[in-house]
Design a protein around this motif. Structure first.
Motif, short mmCIF file in Angstrom:
data_model
loop_
_atom_site.label_atom_id
_atom_site.label_comp_id
_atom_site.label_asym_id
_atom_site.label_seq_id
_atom_site.Cartn_x
_atom_site.Cartn_y
_atom_site.Cartn_z
N SER A 5 26.59 -58.58 68.73
CA SER A 5 26.98 -57.28 69.28
C SER A 5 27.70 -57.43 70.60
O SER A 5 28.68 -56.71 70.86
CB SER A 5 25.74 -56.39 69.44
OG SER A 5 24.84 -56.95 70.39
N ARG A 6 27.27 -58.35 71.44
CA ARG A 6 27.93 -58.50 72.74
C ARG A 6 29.30 -59.14 72.61
O ARG A 6 30.24 -58.77 73.32
CB ARG A 6 27.03 -59.32 73.67
CG ARG A 6 25.75 -58.56 74.04
CD ARG A 6 24.89 -59.31 75.03
NE ARG A 6 23.75 -58.49 75.44
CZ ARG A 6 22.82 -58.88 76.30
NH1 ARG A 6 22.89 -60.11 76.82
NH2 ARG A 6 21.83 -58.07 76.62
N HIS A 42 32.09 -47.04 61.11
CA HIS A 42 31.43 -48.34 61.04
C HIS A 42 32.01 -49.14 59.89
O HIS A 42 32.63 -48.60 58.97
CB HIS A 42 29.92 -48.19 60.88
CG HIS A 42 29.51 -47.36 59.69
ND1 HIS A 42 29.62 -45.98 59.67
CD2 HIS A 42 29.01 -47.70 58.49
CE1 HIS A 42 29.19 -45.53 58.51
NE2 HIS A 42 28.82 -46.56 57.77
N LEU A 52 31.96 -48.47 78.23
CA LEU A 52 31.61 -49.16 76.98
C LEU A 52 31.05 -50.55 77.24
O LEU A 52 30.12 -50.99 76.56
CB LEU A 52 32.83 -49.25 76.08
CG LEU A 52 33.32 -47.94 75.45
CD1 LEU A 52 34.62 -48.15 74.72
CD2 LEU A 52 32.27 -47.38 74.51
N THR A 81 27.26 -50.55 78.06
CA THR A 81 26.30 -50.06 77.08
C THR A 81 26.11 -51.10 75.97
O THR A 81 26.98 -51.93 75.73
CB THR A 81 26.77 -48.74 76.46
OG1 THR A 81 28.06 -48.94 75.84
CG2 THR A 81 26.90 -47.66 77.54
N GLU A 82 24.98 -51.02 75.28
CA GLU A 82 24.69 -51.89 74.15
C GLU A 82 25.32 -51.31 72.88
O GLU A 82 25.21 -50.12 72.62
CB GLU A 82 23.18 -52.06 73.96
CG GLU A 82 22.49 -52.81 75.09
CD GLU A 82 22.89 -54.28 75.13
OE1 GLU A 82 23.34 -54.81 74.09
OE2 GLU A 82 22.75 -54.89 76.21
N TRP A 83 25.97 -52.17 72.12
CA TRP A 83 26.59 -51.75 70.86
C TRP A 83 25.66 -52.10 69.70
O TRP A 83 24.78 -52.97 69.81
CB TRP A 83 27.95 -52.41 70.68
CG TRP A 83 29.00 -51.90 71.63
CD1 TRP A 83 28.80 -51.37 72.87
CD2 TRP A 83 30.40 -51.85 71.38
NE1 TRP A 83 30.00 -51.01 73.42
CE2 TRP A 83 31.00 -51.29 72.53
CE3 TRP A 83 31.20 -52.23 70.31
CZ2 TRP A 83 32.37 -51.10 72.64
CZ3 TRP A 83 32.57 -52.06 70.40
CH2 TRP A 83 33.15 -51.48 71.56
N VAL A 84 25.90 -51.43 68.57
CA VAL A 84 25.04 -51.60 67.40
C VAL A 84 25.71 -52.51 66.39
O VAL A 84 26.79 -52.19 65.87
CB VAL A 84 24.71 -50.24 66.76
CG1 VAL A 84 23.85 -50.44 65.50
CG2 VAL A 84 23.99 -49.34 67.75
N ARG A 112 31.53 -56.41 71.19
CA ARG A 112 31.86 -55.44 72.23
C ARG A 112 32.97 -55.96 73.13
O ARG A 112 33.96 -55.27 73.39
CB ARG A 112 30.61 -55.14 73.07
CG ARG A 112 30.85 -54.21 74.25
CD ARG A 112 29.59 -54.09 75.10
NE ARG A 112 29.22 -55.37 75.68
CZ ARG A 112 28.09 -55.57 76.38
NH1 ARG A 112 27.23 -54.56 76.56
NH2 ARG A 112 27.82 -56.76 76.88
N THR A 147 29.24 -51.08 64.16
CA THR A 147 29.36 -49.65 64.43
C THR A 147 30.19 -49.41 65.67
O THR A 147 29.98 -50.06 66.70
CB THR A 147 27.97 -49.01 64.60
OG1 THR A 147 27.20 -49.24 63.42
CG2 THR A 147 28.10 -47.51 64.82
N LEU A 148 31.10 -48.47 65.58
CA LEU A 148 31.91 -48.07 66.72
C LEU A 148 31.12 -47.04 67.53
O LEU A 148 30.59 -46.09 66.97
CB LEU A 148 33.23 -47.48 66.24
CG LEU A 148 34.36 -47.37 67.27
CD1 LEU A 148 34.90 -48.75 67.62
CD2 LEU A 148 35.47 -46.49 66.71
N PRO A 149 31.03 -47.20 68.86
CA PRO A 149 30.32 -46.20 69.68
C PRO A 149 30.91 -44.81 69.51
O PRO A 149 32.13 -44.64 69.41
CB PRO A 149 30.51 -46.73 71.11
CG PRO A 149 30.75 -48.19 70.95
CD PRO A 149 31.50 -48.35 69.67
#
Length: 291
Positions: A94-95, A63, A130, A133-136, A98, A3-5
């Motif tokens: 996710s990390r 996404h 960005l 923050t945590e990404w999904v 990101r 998913t894109l923030p």
């Protein structure tokens, strides 16, 4: 699912072709890096990705849905299966995703690809936020419902944002549609939008001309899929008979009827229109004889 923030939605509207391309590349590079890791699978993976840009209420929700086989083909020709139903840890995915995408966006900004982002310091501020923050990234096994998942994704390869069945009413001023609220236990609700707002929300999801919504990577890429899948079947000791291969290659393509939903339409031939013959001007000799 990658998913894109939502904080990047503004950039998507300014440079959709850049953001979407980098999104595909970063998602694949993340999975490819994890798959190539000798401590994990140590081989080449495959991925089929479908780009979605909408939520149930026509909101902008960018996404990627990714279908990933549960293993990798090693350089030694051995198929290495995943150790569990989930390929890799979601937090680690996710990390890495990101960091990869933020780095790609910074590179795009440096090369001038994000030239419509003109506010001073906006690129650095946005990318620094960005990274904090945590990404999904959502992962789910589908060992028992693979056909259902494929059919679900297939419906969105040609449709955009909303189907006709979800539009309940239309008049001169507003549009009423139904949607599923995932935050409220998937309850069905109705949403009334002004006509202009409905059109604006729909146009957010029209892709740039020429951009491919569905892409395949790794051993599922078009240029090597047939050869690679043969190697994987050989590694898994799955044999296919020549009769089955011939039948699969010679089978006539079928299409589903829009009215009854049955695969009753069958292509029996293709009609090619004939080009009309161009009328050429009479030659000098023909003009002389006519005179």
């Amino acid at each position: 699912m990658f998913t894109l923030p939502h904080s990047l939605n503004g950039w998507v509207q300014l440079h959709p072709e850049v953001i979407y391309r980098r999104l595909f590349q970063s998602a694949w590079q993340t999975l490819r890096t994890f798959g190539r890791d000798p401590k994990r699978l140590g081989g080449e993976m495959g991925m089929s990705a479908v780009l979605h840009t909408w939520g149930q209420n026509l909101s902008q929700h960018v996404h990627l849905h990714c279908l990933v086989p549960g293993g990798a083909l090693g350089d030694d020709g051995i198929w290495r299966e995943a150790r569990s139903h989930y390929l890799f840890p979601v937090r680690a995915l996710s990390r890495h995703f990101r960091g990869n995408l933020v780095s790609a966006l910074r590179e795009a900004a440096t090369s001038g690809e994000l030239h419509r982002v003109t506010r001073p310091g906006d690129v650095d501020d946005q990318l620094n936020t960005l990274m904090a923050t945590e990404w999904v990234v959502y992962s789910k096994d589908c060992l028992e419902h693979t056909d259902t998942v494929v059919r679900y994704l297939a419906r969105y390869t040609r449709q955009i944002a909303i189907s006709n069945a979800r539009i309940l009413a239309v008049d001169d001023h507003q549009v009423t549609l139904c949607y599923k609220d995932y935050r409220d236990r998937d309850r069905r609700k109705q949403l009334v939008l002004a006509g202009e707002e409905f059109v604006r929300g729909f146009l957010l999801h029209v892709l740039p001309k020429g951009l491919m919504r569905v892409r395949h990577y790794g051993f599922l890429a078009n240029r090597c899929r047939r050869r690679r899948l043969t190697e994987i079947r050989r590694a898994l000791a799955v044999e296919t008979t020549p009769e089955a291969d011939t039948a699969a290659n010679d089978a006539e393509p079928t299409y589903t009827c829009r009215h009854c939903g049955q695969p009753t339409l069958r292509v029996i031939g293709t009609l090619i229109p004939l080009r009309p013959k161009r009328s050429r001007p009479p030659s000098h000799r023909e003009q002389r004889y006519r005179a």
